[in-house]
Enzyme design. Structure first.
Site, PDB file in Angstrom:
ATOM      1  N   ASP A  23      59.965  47.305  38.401  1.00 11.14           N
ATOM      2  CA  ASP A  23      59.620  46.814  37.065  1.00 11.14           C
ATOM      3  C   ASP A  23      58.941  47.899  36.229  1.00 11.14           C
ATOM      4  O   ASP A  23      58.300  48.800  36.766  1.00 11.14           O
ATOM      5  CB  ASP A  23      58.692  45.593  37.213  1.00 11.14           C
ATOM      6  CG  ASP A  23      58.633  44.760  35.938  1.00 11.14           C
ATOM      7  OD1 ASP A  23      59.511  44.928  35.068  1.00 11.14           O
ATOM      8  OD2 ASP A  23      57.704  43.936  35.815  1.00 11.14           O
ATOM      9  N   TRP A  42      57.739  51.911  30.093  1.00 12.54           N
ATOM     10  CA  TRP A  42      57.694  53.375  30.311  1.00 12.54           C
ATOM     11  C   TRP A  42      58.372  54.089  29.143  1.00 12.54           C
ATOM     12  O   TRP A  42      57.841  55.061  28.607  1.00 12.54           O
ATOM     13  CB  TRP A  42      58.400  53.699  31.633  1.00 12.54           C
ATOM     14  CG  TRP A  42      58.352  55.141  32.059  1.00 12.54           C
ATOM     15  CD1 TRP A  42      57.379  55.739  32.822  1.00 12.54           C
ATOM     16  CD2 TRP A  42      59.326  56.155  31.786  1.00 12.54           C
ATOM     17  NE1 TRP A  42      57.692  57.054  33.029  1.00 12.54           N
ATOM     18  CE2 TRP A  42      58.880  57.336  32.408  1.00 12.54           C
ATOM     19  CE3 TRP A  42      60.533  56.183  31.084  1.00 12.54           C
ATOM     20  CZ2 TRP A  42      59.599  58.532  32.353  1.00 12.54           C
ATOM     21  CZ3 TRP A  42      61.240  57.376  31.023  1.00 12.54           C
ATOM     22  CH2 TRP A  42      60.776  58.531  31.645  1.00 12.54           C
ATOM     23  N   HIS A  64      65.581  52.811  31.763  1.00 11.93           N
ATOM     24  CA  HIS A  64      66.491  52.448  32.857  1.00 11.93           C
ATOM     25  C   HIS A  64      67.173  53.701  33.422  1.00 11.93           C
ATOM     26  O   HIS A  64      67.328  53.829  34.636  1.00 11.93           O
ATOM     27  CB  HIS A  64      67.547  51.443  32.378  1.00 11.93           C
ATOM     28  CG  HIS A  64      66.963  50.135  31.901  1.00 11.93           C
ATOM     29  ND1 HIS A  64      65.983  49.469  32.610  1.00 11.93           N
ATOM     30  CD2 HIS A  64      67.210  49.371  30.795  1.00 11.93           C
ATOM     31  CE1 HIS A  64      65.661  48.350  31.963  1.00 11.93           C
ATOM     32  NE2 HIS A  64      66.383  48.279  30.862  1.00 11.93           N
ATOM     33  N   TRP A 112      70.161  38.247  32.300  1.00  7.36           N
ATOM     34  CA  TRP A 112      71.358  38.060  31.457  1.00  7.36           C
ATOM     35  C   TRP A 112      70.962  37.642  30.044  1.00  7.36           C
ATOM     36  O   TRP A 112      71.734  37.809  29.109  1.00  7.36           O
ATOM     37  CB  TRP A 112      72.302  37.006  32.048  1.00  7.36           C
ATOM     38  CG  TRP A 112      73.045  37.460  33.273  1.00  7.36           C
ATOM     39  CD1 TRP A 112      72.922  36.948  34.534  1.00  7.36           C
ATOM     40  CD2 TRP A 112      74.036  38.490  33.364  1.00  7.36           C
ATOM     41  NE1 TRP A 112      73.765  37.620  35.401  1.00  7.36           N
ATOM     42  CE2 TRP A 112      74.455  38.559  34.708  1.00  7.36           C
ATOM     43  CE3 TRP A 112      74.608  39.376  32.441  1.00  7.36           C
ATOM     44  CZ2 TRP A 112      75.414  39.476  35.158  1.00  7.36           C
ATOM     45  CZ3 TRP A 112      75.567  40.291  32.889  1.00  7.36           C
ATOM     46  CH2 TRP A 112      75.956  40.328  34.221  1.00  7.36           C
ATOM     47  N   LEU A 147      70.149  53.533  57.103  1.00  7.48           N
ATOM     48  CA  LEU A 147      69.488  52.584  56.201  1.00  7.48           C
ATOM     49  C   LEU A 147      70.486  51.604  55.574  1.00  7.48           C
ATOM     50  O   LEU A 147      71.554  52.008  55.106  1.00  7.48           O
ATOM     51  CB  LEU A 147      68.774  53.373  55.094  1.00  7.48           C
ATOM     52  CG  LEU A 147      68.164  52.547  53.958  1.00  7.48           C
ATOM     53  CD1 LEU A 147      66.922  51.797  54.427  1.00  7.48           C
ATOM     54  CD2 LEU A 147      67.798  53.432  52.763  1.00  7.48           C
ATOM     55  N   ARG A 149      55.766  45.471  44.039  1.00  7.13           N
ATOM     56  CA  ARG A 149      56.158  45.329  42.636  1.00  7.13           C
ATOM     57  C   ARG A 149      55.431  46.383  41.808  1.00  7.13           C
ATOM     58  O   ARG A 149      54.207  46.507  41.895  1.00  7.13           O
ATOM     59  CB  ARG A 149      55.834  43.942  42.079  1.00  7.13           C
ATOM     60  CG  ARG A 149      56.353  43.819  40.627  1.00  7.13           C
ATOM     61  CD  ARG A 149      56.252  42.423  40.053  1.00  7.13           C
ATOM     62  NE  ARG A 149      56.969  42.387  38.763  1.00  7.13           N
ATOM     63  CZ  ARG A 149      57.543  41.324  38.239  1.00  7.13           C
ATOM     64  NH1 ARG A 149      57.520  40.189  38.892  1.00  7.13           N
ATOM     65  NH2 ARG A 149      58.160  41.387  37.066  1.00  7.13           N
ATOM     66  N   GLU A 167      53.846  40.860  53.194  1.00  6.16           N
ATOM     67  CA  GLU A 167      52.640  41.397  52.562  1.00  6.16           C
ATOM     68  C   GLU A 167      53.048  41.863  51.171  1.00  6.16           C
ATOM     69  O   GLU A 167      54.052  42.562  51.009  1.00  6.16           O
ATOM     70  CB  GLU A 167      52.093  42.579  53.377  1.00  6.16           C
ATOM     71  CG  GLU A 167      51.628  42.208  54.769  1.00  6.16           C
ATOM     72  CD  GLU A 167      50.477  41.199  54.749  1.00  6.16           C
ATOM     73  OE1 GLU A 167      49.644  41.256  53.821  1.00  6.16           O
ATOM     74  OE2 GLU A 167      50.422  40.359  55.665  1.00  6.16           O
TER      75      GLU A 167
HETATM   76  C1  IPE Z   1      62.109  41.235  37.471  1.00  2.73           C
HETATM   77  O1  IPE Z   1      61.626  41.912  36.363  1.00  2.73           O
HETATM   78  C2  IPE Z   1      63.553  41.547  37.673  1.00  2.73           C
HETATM   79  C3  IPE Z   1      63.866  42.921  38.048  1.00  2.73           C
HETATM   80  C4  IPE Z   1      63.024  43.896  38.255  1.00  2.73           C
HETATM   81  C5  IPE Z   1      65.245  43.179  38.209  1.00  2.73           C
HETATM   82  P1  IPE Z   1      61.516  41.199  34.932  1.00  2.73           P
HETATM   83  O2  IPE Z   1      60.929  42.227  34.035  1.00  2.73           O
HETATM   84  O3  IPE Z   1      62.824  40.629  34.553  1.00  2.73           O
HETATM   85  O4  IPE Z   1      60.505  40.025  35.243  1.00  2.73           O
HETATM   86  P2  IPE Z   1      59.548  39.198  34.270  1.00  2.73           P
HETATM   87  O5  IPE Z   1      60.412  38.679  33.166  1.00  2.73           O
HETATM   88  O6  IPE Z   1      58.510  40.143  33.764  1.00  2.73           O
HETATM   89  O7  IPE Z   1      58.961  38.150  35.128  1.00  2.73           O
HETATM   90  C1  IPE Z   2      62.782  46.574  35.183  1.00  2.00           C
HETATM   91  O1  IPE Z   2      62.177  47.070  34.048  1.00  2.00           O
HETATM   92  C2  IPE Z   2      64.294  46.714  35.172  1.00  2.00           C
HETATM   93  C3  IPE Z   2      65.039  45.479  34.923  1.00  2.00           C
HETATM   94  C4  IPE Z   2      64.547  44.276  34.870  1.00  2.00           C
HETATM   95  C5  IPE Z   2      66.463  45.614  34.733  1.00  2.00           C
HETATM   96  P1  IPE Z   2      62.034  46.184  32.738  1.00  2.00           P
HETATM   97  O2  IPE Z   2      63.263  46.402  31.921  1.00  2.00           O
HETATM   98  O3  IPE Z   2      61.722  44.792  33.071  1.00  2.00           O
HETATM   99  O4  IPE Z   2      60.797  46.893  32.034  1.00  2.00           O
HETATM  100  P2  IPE Z   2      59.562  46.177  31.351  1.00  2.00           P
HETATM  101  O5  IPE Z   2      59.010  45.217  32.342  1.00  2.00           O
HETATM  102  O6  IPE Z   2      60.074  45.513  30.118  1.00  2.00           O
HETATM  103  O7  IPE Z   2      58.615  47.300  31.061  1.00  2.00           O
HETATM  104 MG    MG Z   3      59.970  43.800  33.410  1.00  2.00          MG
END
Ligand code: IPE
Ligand code: IPE
Ligand code: MG
Length: 253
Positions: free
Chosen positions: A22, A27, A39, A71, A133, A190, A209
């Site tokens: 996440d 970033w 990304h 999505w 792996l 996370r 954990e």
């Molecule tokens: C969780 O991140 C899904 C992935 C990392 C693929 P999100 O950014 O979608 O989660 P929420 O919306 O903050 O809970």
């Molecule tokens: C995680 O990063 C990647 C995906 C969910 C695809 P985010 O895109 O959720 O980035 P933030 O949480 O908005 O910073």
């Molecule tokens: Mg996110």
């Protein structure tokens, strides 16, 4: 600087690590860039962490890359992510093969565009003989989707007379989850400072954990992974028992 890797006890490694990658969007925003820029840089972290896990001898690594709920993001971000994903899995095949890594996918990939499905299927096929792996990408994945799907399949077996409703157990459910071939993760990481599960492996994480770090995913590197593993190794996993029971069970090294 001494690497944290020297603090890792190789006899107490988690077999399976799961990561919610996440923070890509934040970033990028912090750098005055579009979310997709984050990304793209997140892919570099994936490469680094896959390599680091493989070097350590971790057997299973599950990466949450795209959730069912994702999505609903802006169409431009979704299509950019699909293109990046297809491109990355295709390009990484030689490196996966060099490192003996087998690619698996969990999730509702029927929702993905055909070009992405094709790339994923080809990469899974081309790495299917590898024995190191197991890299499990969670794509178009959510735990509630997975559980509903499993229950539907079990109901069909009962309907067809292949299974008695009385015989449905935890074990049955586990066989119908998309993770049936993998052990449960012992460690879930996370990144980016959110303290939630976001519909990820709700069943499988029952006794994992949990490790949360402020580090944004595009900044996450092997050294951060080692820190999480050391933290994990310093915890007492009790599985409902008392501390005393657990200590009596543990062989003294
Ligand atoms: C969780 O991140 C899904 C992935 C990392 C693929 P999100 O950014 O979608 O989660 P929420 O919306 O903050 O809970
Ligand atoms: C995680 O990063 C990647 C995906 C969910 C695809 P985010 O895109 O959720 O980035 P933030 O949480 O908005 O910073
Ligand atoms: Mg996110």
């Amino acid at each position: 600087m001494v690497s944290t890797i020297s603090l890792i006890d190789n006899n107490k490694l988690p077999k399976h690590i799961a990561i919610i990658m996440d923070g890509n969007g934040r970033w990028a925003a912090e750098k005055g860039q579009e979310r997709l820029y984050g990304h793209y840089h997140g892919v570099e972290s994936v490469r680094n962490i896959v390599e680091g896990s493989s070097e350590l001898g971790i057997e299973y690594l599950t990466l949450y890359a795209f959730s069912t709920e994702n999505w609903d993001r802006p169409q431009q971000e979704v299509s950019g992510l699909m293109a990046l994903l297809a491109d990355t899995v295709r390009k990484e095949v030689p490196l996966l093969n060099k490192n003996n890594i087998k690619l698996h996918i969990i999730g509702d990939i029927e929702l993905m565009p055909p070009f992405a499905v094709k790339a994923l299927e080809e990469s899974m096929f081309l790495t299917s003989q590898n024995t190191g792996l197991n890299l499990i990408m969670a794509l178009s994945y959510s735990s509630r989707w997975e559980m509903a799907n499993a229950i539907k399949k079990i109901a069909k077996e009962v309907e067809a007379g292949n299974l008695k409703s009385n015989d449905v157990s935890q074990h049955t459910l586990e066989q119908y989850l998309s993770t049936s071939k993998f052990p449960d993760p012992e460690l879930m990481i996370r990144t980016s400072g959110e303290f939630r599960i976001s519909n990820f492996l709700l069943y499988q994480l029952a006794y994992a954990e949990l490790y949360f770090t402020e580090t944004r995913w595009p900044d996450f590197r092997k050294e951060n992974l080692y820190e999480a593993i050391v933290d994990f190794q310093n915890r007492e996993r009790r599985f409902g028992k008392t501390s005393k029971q657990v200590q009596q069970e543990e062989p003294v090294a």
